[in-house]
Design an enzyme around this catalytic site. Structure first.
Site, PDB file in Angstrom:
ATOM      1  CG  ASP A  40      -1.540   2.626   6.646  1.00 49.59           C
ATOM      2  OD1 ASP A  40      -2.541   1.934   5.841  1.00 49.59           O
ATOM      3  OD2 ASP A  40      -1.665   3.741   6.596  1.00 49.59           O
ATOM      4  CG  ASP A  52      -1.763   1.056   1.505  1.00 50.52           C
ATOM      5  OD1 ASP A  52      -2.485   1.463   0.372  1.00 50.52           O
ATOM      6  OD2 ASP A  52      -1.865   1.627   2.542  1.00 50.52           O
ATOM      7  CG  ASP A  56      -4.418  -1.302   4.000  1.00 52.23           C
ATOM      8  OD1 ASP A  56      -4.514  -1.453   5.067  1.00 52.23           O
ATOM      9  OD2 ASP A  56      -3.569  -0.693   3.433  1.00 52.23           O
TER      10      ASP A  56
HETATM   11  P1  ADP Z   1      -3.678   4.736  -0.054  1.00 48.36           P
HETATM   12  O1  ADP Z   1      -4.152   3.600  -0.952  1.00 48.36           O
HETATM   13  O2  ADP Z   1      -2.529   5.406  -0.606  1.00 48.36           O
HETATM   14  O3  ADP Z   1      -3.117   4.207   1.238  1.00 48.36           O
HETATM   15  P2  ADP Z   1      -6.315   5.572   0.812  1.00 48.36           P
HETATM   16  O4  ADP Z   1      -7.217   4.382   0.061  1.00 48.36           O
HETATM   17  O5  ADP Z   1      -6.528   5.780   2.082  1.00 48.36           O
HETATM   18  O6  ADP Z   1      -4.971   5.714   0.225  1.00 48.36           O
HETATM   19  O7  ADP Z   1      -7.197   6.887   0.221  1.00 48.36           O
HETATM   20  C1  ADP Z   1      -7.218   7.132  -1.103  1.00 48.36           C
HETATM   21  C2  ADP Z   1      -7.532   8.726  -1.576  1.00 48.36           C
HETATM   22  O8  ADP Z   1      -8.904   8.821  -0.999  1.00 48.36           O
HETATM   23  C3  ADP Z   1      -6.522   9.350  -1.092  1.00 48.36           C
HETATM   24  O9  ADP Z   1      -5.387   9.611  -1.698  1.00 48.36           O
HETATM   25  C4  ADP Z   1      -7.289  10.677  -0.998  1.00 48.36           C
HETATM   26  O10 ADP Z   1      -7.450  11.496  -1.997  1.00 48.36           O
HETATM   27  C5  ADP Z   1      -8.781  10.241  -0.475  1.00 48.36           C
HETATM   28  N1  ADP Z   1      -9.136  10.104   0.890  1.00 48.36           N
HETATM   29  C6  ADP Z   1      -9.158   9.048   1.758  1.00 48.36           C
HETATM   30  N2  ADP Z   1      -9.375   9.553   3.015  1.00 48.36           N
HETATM   31  C7  ADP Z   1      -9.258  11.044   2.905  1.00 48.36           C
HETATM   32  C8  ADP Z   1      -9.611  11.877   3.967  1.00 48.36           C
HETATM   33  N3  ADP Z   1      -9.575  11.598   5.195  1.00 48.36           N
HETATM   34  N4  ADP Z   1      -9.372  13.347   3.779  1.00 48.36           N
HETATM   35  C9  ADP Z   1      -9.396  13.404   2.282  1.00 48.36           C
HETATM   36  N5  ADP Z   1      -9.216  12.547   1.311  1.00 48.36           N
HETATM   37  C10 ADP Z   1      -9.057  11.405   1.629  1.00 48.36           C
HETATM   38 MG    MG Z   2      -3.391   3.383   3.288  1.00 47.68          MG
END
Ligand code: ADP
Ligand code: MG
Length: 634
Positions: free
Chosen positions: A529, A335, A533
């Site tokens: 983390d 991730d 996920d």
């Molecule tokens: P990653 O796969 O990089 O761990 P996430 O799946 O947690 O990322 O989140 C994917 C996308 O969703 C982020 O890049 C962001 O654009 C949006 N996002 C998720 N949570 C938030 C939040 N709390 N505030 C703003 N944007 C968010």
């Molecule tokens: Mg993540």
């Protein structure tokens, strides 16, 4: 050695001395002179019986108990039958007596057992060094006075004082004091961590220099220490396939060997191939050699050692089955946020719509994010310098992979990516900066976006390089972030394959797809983390979670936890796993090889009982010593 082992050792030493004395007397001819023949045979029978019973009475009783319970076939049984059989050879007056062998079988079996119990204790201890992190008390501040309390009884929000040299008993936040923390017990990392007011401290670290006042943020049961202890204690319950195989093997093997020995002792003399005494002795020798102790103990001990060794590096492996799987990993899926990147984002730019104050955009975003644990939310709050009054926020909702929405002062604020905007039918402007874009709308009105960038962890590149060097075929990165950000990060790190703009469910699908493309026997590890996920952690063959920063759900769902959040630990964990598997197989092949050889020799009457007993104990000792190498990590 503990008390019980010391008593056991003393008993063996006494038995060995008595045995040597009996042996000396028999050889010197003194018995023959005193008692004549066949009186001397009965005298030496009595003499050898003493050390035999001193060393072996417990084993005999155990064998008897197992027979009564209807579950007779184990090593105690094999050894008891073989040694009693050797003594019983006295019933064949025309052959040489075999009391010495009978006593020797039991004695050396005991030596092997004691050694084994010591080795198990030793590797327990190395895991117990981990266990040592359990705090005994907490200094709770009550009305300005310090009271020593059971950590389990300290409530969340109470203030505890941790003096230099003491272990932090409960997770919390420093309110007063500056110090260095030794985190080695948790992470295997010897670099001390600087803490000051506002820093989070996790339980299990040792406070080194200054007095710290800490406001507890979790009850003891949910603190890092308690969770780790629970994981380590449960680790031995999840058995590797190889381990289960050995247990099943022994269950079939021991009765089979007993029957073969019986056949060997009875059939040839029945068909007239020689004297009864000869064949019975061969049958008994066969029993001694075939004792599976070396396997039965060294295989679990190796896994135990591997788990212990890994835990010293700050890698918690939740069971030996995961070590086995880790050894065969050829695809590692990462991730991005919080795993390869630190999860702290810097605000790169704020682009408000014309006529909007940039501070207003940031303020609205920080307020809307105030209830989220997502790294993005934490970073946005950190970037906002003003106060956040949570009382003004209502209906805060998080849409994983999209963003958040909340009522701030009764205004509906949305903060998130393109997907969130599209879902709510809001307009937005694209941005040419490379970064994660947080669009902000207030009551459906677009007010601008915030560009944030996360920092790649300093060992992320090393992590990917080490994995490739270890023979991992592909390193894949999955992220919910934008394609351009994902590609920039992946390019820098040498990642082979990138999938961006994934929703949590898409991540599961992506992993399913990768799993389907796996070669036979190859395994897939997912490293995350746990924020958005956790389902993927469960779905992968091996789920690896970041322990320090990761969410509780992640640590729960994962099979392997990296205590210090360093992705380079995965390659290390794989090395430990492969070493463990190598040692396990060395032991299996070595033990079975030597046994088969001596068995053949015994069946043809070339090996005698002496060789058998030394062969058995020798193989067990070597296998145990080899198994203990698993604990050692370079
Ligand atoms: P990653 O796969 O990089 O761990 P996430 O799946 O947690 O990322 O989140 C994917 C996308 O969703 C982020 O890049 C962001 O654009 C949006 N996002 C998720 N949570 C938030 C939040 N709390 N505030 C703003 N944007 C968010
Ligand atoms: Mg993540």
């Amino acid at each position: 050695m503990n008390k019980k082992q010391k008593r056991w050792r003393n008993r063996i030493i006494i038995a060995l001395a008595l045995f040597a004395a009996a042996f000396g007397l028999e050889e010197s001819g003194l018995l023959a002179a005193l008692f004549g023949t066949p009186g001397d045979v009965y005298a030496s029978f009595a003499l050898f019986l003493v050390p035999y019973l001193v060393a072996g009475h417990k084993t005999l009783l155990e064998a008897a108990r197992n027979i009564r319970r209807g579950d007779p076939f184990d090593e105690a049984f094999l050894m008891s039958v073989a040694s009693l059989g050797a003594f019983a050879m006295v019933l064949f007056p025309e052959t040489e007596p075999h009391m010495a062998e009978g006593a020797a079988v039991m004695l050396f079996y005991q030596v092997g057992e004691l050694f084994q119990s010591y080795a198990v204790g030793q590797s327990r201890k190395s895991i117990a060094a981990m266990m040592d992190i359990a705090p005994e008390y907490a200094n709770v501040e009550k009305d300005g006075r310090l009271v020593e309390a059971d950590p389990a009884e300290v409530a969340v929000g109470e203030t505890i004082v941790v003096k230099p040299g003491e272990r932090v008993p409960i997770d919390g936040v420093v309110t007063d004091g500056v110090s260095q923390l030794d985190t080695a017990a948790l992470t295997g990392e010897s670099v001390p961590r600087h803490v000051e007011p506002g820093s989070e401290v996790i339980s299990g670290c040792v406070n080194m220099t200054g007095v710290l006042r800490v406001r507890t943020s979790k009850p003891y049961g949910e603190s890092t220490v308690a969770r780790i202890l629970e994981l380590v204690e449960n680790a031995s319950e999840k058995k590797a396939r190889t381990e289960n195989f050995i247990t099943r093997f022994a269950r079939v093997y021991t009765p089979a060997v007993t029957l073969s020995a019986l056949a060997l002792a009875v059939i040839p003399p029945l068909v007239g191939m020689g004297a009864w005494s000869d064949w019975i002795l061969r049958g008994l020798t066969f029993l001694v050699v075939s004792c599976p102790c070396a396997l039965v103990i060294s295989v679990p001990l190796s896994f135990f050692g591997g788990i212990g060794g890994a835990s010293r590096l700050g890698i918690l492996v939740k069971g030996s089955n995961y070590l086995e799987l880790l050894a065969h990993v050829d695809t590692v899926v990462f991730d991005k946020t919080g795993t390869l990147t630190s999860g702290t984002f810097n605000v790169v730019a704020i682009h408000p719509e014309t006529g909007v104050d940039p501070d207003y955009v940031l303020s609205m975003a920080a307020h809307a994010e105030s209830f989220s644990d997502h790294p993005i939310a934490v970073s946005v709050r950190a970037a906002y310098s003003g106060q956040i009054d949570r009382g003004r926020i209502a209906e805060a909702r998080e849409e994983s992979g999209h963003g958040v929405s909340a009522l701030v002062n009764e205004h509906l604020v949305l903060v998130g990516n393109d997907k969130l905007m599209a879902e709510h039918g809001a307009a937005w402007h694209d941005c040419d900066l490379t970064g994660t874009i947080l669009h902000v709308t207030v009551d459906g009105e677009y007010v601008g976006h915030i560009v944030i960038a996360d920092v790649v962890k300093d060992d992320a590149e090393e992590a990917v390089r080490d994995l490739h060097a270890a023979g991992v075929r592909r390193c894949v990165m999955l992220t919910g972030d934008r394609q351009d950000v994902a590609e920039a990060v992946a390019g820098r790190l040498g990642i082979d394959e990138v999938h961006a703009q994934l929703l949590p469910q898409d991540k599961v699908d992506a992993v399913e797809h990768l799993l389907a493309g796996e070669k036979d026997g190859a395994r897939l590890a997912f490293v995350g983390d746990g924020i958005n996920d956790a389902p993927v952690l469960m779905r992968a063959d091996v789920g690896v979670a970041m322990g320090a920063m990761g969410s509780d759900a992640a640590i729960e769902a994962a099979d392997v936890v990296l205590m210090d959040d360093r992705p380079s630990k995965i390659a290390q964990a794989m090395r430990v796993a492969r070493k463990t598997m190598r040692i396990v197989w060395q032991n299996i092949v070595f033990a079975i090889g030597v046994k088969v050889l001596i068995l053949l020799l015994a069946a043809f009457g070339i090996a005698n009982m002496w060789l058998a007993v030394f062969g058995d104990v020798g193989v067990a000792m070597i296998a145990i010593l080899n198994a203990m190498r698993c604990m050692r990590t370079e």
